[in-house]
Scaffold this active site. Structure first.
Site, PDB file in Angstrom:
ATOM      1  N   GLU A 157     -25.695 -43.860  92.294  1.00 26.90           N
ATOM      2  CA  GLU A 157     -24.504 -44.636  91.933  1.00 26.90           C
ATOM      3  C   GLU A 157     -24.631 -45.310  90.574  1.00 26.90           C
ATOM      4  O   GLU A 157     -23.663 -45.859  90.054  1.00 26.90           O
ATOM      5  CB  GLU A 157     -24.212 -45.691  92.993  1.00 26.90           C
ATOM      6  CG  GLU A 157     -25.194 -46.837  93.056  1.00 26.90           C
ATOM      7  CD  GLU A 157     -24.736 -47.915  94.029  1.00 26.90           C
ATOM      8  OE1 GLU A 157     -24.587 -49.069  93.584  1.00 26.90           O
ATOM      9  OE2 GLU A 157     -24.537 -47.607  95.216  1.00 26.90           O
TER      10      GLU A 157
ATOM     11  N   GLU B 158      -9.575 -34.989 106.359  1.00 32.07           N
ATOM     12  CA  GLU B 158      -8.647 -35.032 107.486  1.00 32.07           C
ATOM     13  C   GLU B 158      -7.217 -34.666 107.097  1.00 32.07           C
ATOM     14  O   GLU B 158      -6.376 -34.439 107.971  1.00 32.07           O
ATOM     15  CB  GLU B 158      -8.677 -36.426 108.126  1.00 32.07           C
ATOM     16  CG  GLU B 158      -9.990 -36.697 108.848  1.00 32.07           C
ATOM     17  CD  GLU B 158     -10.068 -38.081 109.448  1.00 32.07           C
ATOM     18  OE1 GLU B 158      -9.286 -38.965 109.028  1.00 32.07           O
ATOM     19  OE2 GLU B 158     -10.921 -38.295 110.323  1.00 32.07           O
TER      20      GLU B 158
END
Length: 272
Positions: free
Chosen positions: A109, A78
């Protein structure tokens, strides 16, 4: 046990009516801004360090897994349309690669070496800042990435939701937002995720303001990528330069950005 994994303050959730569920979730959510407020000094330190590096030509990286990784990617994606900065200035990296944005990648992960490999693909240097995002503060992908960054002389920060975590231990600028037990035990996409989103908003918004991408309270460098944003840019020029809408629209179309239009009009070259 970490507070994010502690048992919920509520029980027998499946027996609650919808209104009670919503009310209790909302009640828990109200505690998140208070938790963020407590660590504003930590956020300030991270912002100052980030601004210093970006001013010197460095970049901001986020590394994370699952919800945390997705939030970092969201925040990074953004920045260019909002502030007109290059896409490579703020970069979000998620364990498991871009496919993990939509679908969880099992055990991604747990790899302590992969984050550094992912960062190397972007030619990371000691001019950059790397922020690990991990609600638990224990994610091996993030711990390993930050640890290697520190050994390489690269500045590190983090956003975690447990105190004294392994991630914070390898962060030069840790932000520890203690949000407490989740409404659904261990569901850290809830309060912890909300806290991380709030801190990310604060980090990049404040950084971009410090870097000069906001004028007054307006996003003068935003990308004019759709009709709504063109209309917003036109209104900015109408307000800033006291122009009628047709003049403002024509000026914006001519110069392609709010900032360029204001500067051209003010120095006389933008007269229509």
């Amino acid at each position: 046990m970490s507070t994010t994994e502690s048992d919920s303050l509520y029980d027998k959730l499946e027996q609650m009516p919808v209104h009670e569920l919503l009310t209790c979730i909302n009640q828990e959510d109200k505690s998140v801004p208070v938790a963020v407020e407590r660590v504003i000094p930590q956020i300030e330190t991270l912002v100052n360090a980030t601004v210093e590096r970006l001013r010197a030509g460095g970049r901001l990286f986020y590394i994370g897994a699952g919800t945390s990784g997705r939030l970092g990617i969201l925040d990074a994606s953004e920045c260019p349309p909002t502030y007109g900065v290059p896409h490579g200035m703020v970069i979000g990296i998620i364990a498991g690669g871009d496919g993990a944005i939509r679908k969880a990648v099992e055990f991604a992960e747990d790899d302590t070496k992969q984050a550094w490999k992912d960062l190397q693909e972007h030619n990371i240097t000691d001019k950059d800042m790397v922020v690990g995002i991990a609600a638990s503060g224990t994610t091996p992908y993030v711990v390993g990435g930050l640890e290697t960054c520190q050994r390489q002389g690269i500045a590190t920060g983090c956003i975690v939701c447990n105190a004294n975590s392994a991630v914070a231990a390898v962060a030069d600028f840790p932000v520890e937002v203690i949000t407490g037990p989740e409404f659904v035990t261990g569901s850290t996409r809830m309060k912890a995720g909300t806290a991380q989103k709030l801190v990310l908003n604060m980090l990049t918004t404040t950084t971009m303001i410090q870097l000069g991408h906001v004028r007054g309270n307006k996003m003068v460098d935003m990308q004019l990528s759709n009709t709504k944003l063109v209309e917003r840019g036109t209104r900015m020029l109408m307000e800033e330069l006291q122009l009628a809408k047709p003049e403002a629209a024509a000026l914006l179309k001519k110069y392609g950005s709010v900032r360029a239009a204001i500067e051209a009009y003010r120095n006389g070259s933008g007269l229509l």
